[in-house]
Design a protein around this motif. Structure first.
Motif, short mmCIF file in Angstrom:
data_model
loop_
_atom_site.label_atom_id
_atom_site.label_comp_id
_atom_site.label_asym_id
_atom_site.label_seq_id
_atom_site.Cartn_x
_atom_site.Cartn_y
_atom_site.Cartn_z
N HIS A 154 30.80 9.51 51.64
CA HIS A 154 30.57 10.59 50.69
C HIS A 154 29.12 11.06 50.71
O HIS A 154 28.85 12.21 50.46
N ASN A 155 28.16 10.20 51.00
CA ASN A 155 26.76 10.61 51.11
C ASN A 155 26.45 10.94 52.56
O ASN A 155 26.58 10.09 53.44
N ARG A 156 26.06 12.18 52.80
CA ARG A 156 25.74 12.61 54.16
C ARG A 156 24.26 12.47 54.47
O ARG A 156 23.88 12.03 55.54
N THR B 210 20.51 15.63 47.54
CA THR B 210 21.54 14.92 48.30
C THR B 210 22.54 15.92 48.88
O THR B 210 22.75 17.00 48.34
N THR C 222 26.46 15.74 49.94
CA THR C 222 27.62 14.87 49.78
C THR C 222 28.88 15.56 50.24
O THR C 222 28.95 16.79 50.32
N ASP D 183 31.18 11.54 42.92
CA ASP D 183 30.22 12.60 42.60
C ASP D 183 29.56 12.32 41.26
O ASP D 183 30.21 11.97 40.29
#
Length: 110
Positions: free
Chosen positions: A34-36, A56, A58, A65
């Protein structure tokens, strides 16, 4: 006695092999994608005052989230930083972030 030692060694190697197989089979199920990307920036205001911004990127539509982040300063002090970009529908009074592609969202927390 020799047979006993060989049996113990064989059982230990089988146990290790089984553990490795379980890890290999289960590893594709353990994706945290989920975190890019992200960054933390700051601007000095005056004295000991700083404006901290957490940016961030995401994945869209994930349950992890966050409407706000807790920023810890390392000395035991911390502050809550609400998301400030995008509309305020799901995170009122904070914002919901801004989609930037079909599967990614930009989030700015201050």
């Amino acid at each position: 006695m020799e047979l006993f030692i060989k049996t113990v060694i064989l059982l230990k190697s089988m146990r290790l092999s089984i553990l490795l197989m379980i890890m290999v089979v289960c590893s594709p199920l353990l994706l945290a994608t989920h975190n890019r990307a992200g960054e933390i920036t700051y601007t000095h205001i005056s004295g000991y005052k700083y404006r901290i911004r957490v940016t961030t990127y995401t994945k869209l539509n994930v349950l992890t989230d966050k409407c706000e982040l807790m920023v810890k300063f390392g000395d035991g002090d911390s502050a809550s930083a609400p998301r400030v970009n995008g509309p305020s529908v799901d995170c009122n009074p904070a914002s919901d972030g801004q989609p930037i592609s079909s599967d990614m969202k930009l989030n700015i927390y201050e």
